[in-house]
Scaffold this active site. Structure first.
Site, PDB file in Angstrom:
ATOM      1  CD  GLU A  66    -126.874  -9.614   7.428  1.00  0.00           C
ATOM      2  OE1 GLU A  66    -126.694 -10.658   8.282  1.00  0.00           O
ATOM      3  OE2 GLU A  66    -126.430  -8.496   7.469  1.00  0.00           O
ATOM      4  CG  HIS A 135    -119.119  -1.971   3.025  1.00  0.00           C
ATOM      5  ND1 HIS A 135    -117.883  -2.324   3.712  1.00  0.00           N
ATOM      6  CD2 HIS A 135    -119.968  -1.846   3.960  1.00  0.00           C
ATOM      7  CE1 HIS A 135    -118.313  -2.705   5.140  1.00  0.00           C
ATOM      8  NE2 HIS A 135    -119.488  -2.147   5.030  1.00  0.00           N
TER       9      HIS A 135
END
Length: 357
Positions: A66, A135
């Site tokens: 990322e 999450h």
């Protein structure tokens, strides 16, 4: 959805897909990159078929790196492209915070306005189905704290499509935060120029007794709360703030000066939140008009839970907004008002929703 209709009924996910395709047709500099972008499910249906339509040079998968890939997207933006970078969860984007905060947000300032980073970084809030602490975080307040970033939180499909187009056209980096539960919400979407600019809030329901300003999914909860309050004879004005940075204080204060009461509803935790910033704006800018102390409805001060039972007690709902409004009016609040109905699953928005993946 390869055809471009003038108006059609579509989900939030389809509105993102349509808006992305519109942006790519209008500007060959727009590229789409992200983990799972060309997969059969296309990031919850938001990128399905884009690679087939626009080619591998403009729509492509990325590895699980990322920070590095965000840096590459920034470089592409500085080189003349207009990237849309997708992180399938806000939580995954945390690995690229250095690039977002120290690079993308600061280039315009450091180079006296001569350099721009025109990129959109899509981040998705999970929630439900046991997504848990790593999450399902709503961290829009983090990014809203950083000068140089714009932070967008769309709700209904028309606005989702409009805000995405405006974000792609913007010359500054935009953090585009989608709530997973909004991907399945349906609404009519017109093919037209966006009617409100970035940074302008929208009054989605007019009222005279109290103002409720909300972000993301809490806008739907606020609308539901307003309907319940109407049955009690309470008229509620609901504002969809649309962006956490910039914040539309003008629309907010105009409403509160009219109603005299205020409730902020946020999808994140309350401390140091964007919701608490709204309370601060109202306390400073509409103090003389307030007939009661402002209220804040937000998530508890603990990590998001995994179990459905804990989730049911964790996330704020329309009932919590109703309770807050009643407090501003000096009305009693029954403890049963916010109790979880027996047999009702609150870990998902409705039985038709198929899950997070």
């Amino acid at each position: 959805m390869s055809a471009t209709p003038t108006e059609t009924l579509m989900t939030g996910a389809e509105a993102i897909r349509w808006g992305t395709a519109e942006a790519m047709k209008a500007d060959p500099r727009v590229i789409v990159m992200g983990l799972g972008v060309p997969d059969p499910k296309g990031v919850f249906g938001t990128t399905i078929g884009l690679q087939r339509e626009f080619g591998c040079d403009r729509v492509f998968d990325i590895p699980c790196a990322e920070n590095a890939l965000t840096g590459i997207a920034i470089g592409a933006a500085l080189g003349g492209r207009r990237p849309i970078l997708t992180h399938q969860r806000v939580d995954f984007a945390l690995l690229s915070v250095e690039q977002i905060v120290n690079q993308a947000a600061k280039w315009r300032y450091m180079f006296g306005g001569q350099m721009h980073v025109p990129m959109v970084i899509r981040m998705i809030v999970g929630r439900g189905w046991g997504q848990g602490p790593q999450h399902s975080q709503a961290l829009h307040a983090w990014f809203a704290h950083v000068p140089g970033l714009k932070v967008v939180l769309p709700v209904l499909p028309q606005d989702t499509r409009d805000l995405l187009l405006l974000s792609v056209e913007d010359d500054d980096p935009v953090i585009f935060i989608e709530h997973r539960w909004l991907h399945g919400v349906k609404g009519r979407v017109e093919a037209r120029r966006p009617q409100l600019p970035l940074g302008r809030a929208a009054v989605v329901r007019e009222g005279k007794d109290v103002t409720v300003a909300a972000f993301s999914y809490m806008v739907l909860e606020a609308i539901e709360a307003a309907k319940r309050l109407a049955d009690e004879g309470i008229s509620t004005e609901v504002i969809d703030m649309r962006t956490a940075r910039p914040l539309d204080s003008e629309t907010l204060l105009y409403s509160v000066r009219k109603t005299g009461r205020f409730v902020a509803a946020d999808i994140g935790t309350g401390a140091c939140s964007v919701g608490s910033e709204l309370v601060s704006i109202v306390a400073r800018g509409a103090h003389g008009s307030l007939q009661a102390a402002p209220e804040l409805v937000a998530s508890p001060e603990c990590p998001t839970p995994t179990s459905p039972a804990l989730s049911a007690e964790y996330y704020p709902r329309a009932a919590h907004i109703v309770a807050a409004v009643r407090r501003t009016l000096g009305l009693p609040v029954d403890a049963l008002l916010t109790a979880v109905p027996e047999g009702v699953e609150l870990d998902k928005p409705d039985p038709a929703f198929t899950g997070p993946f």
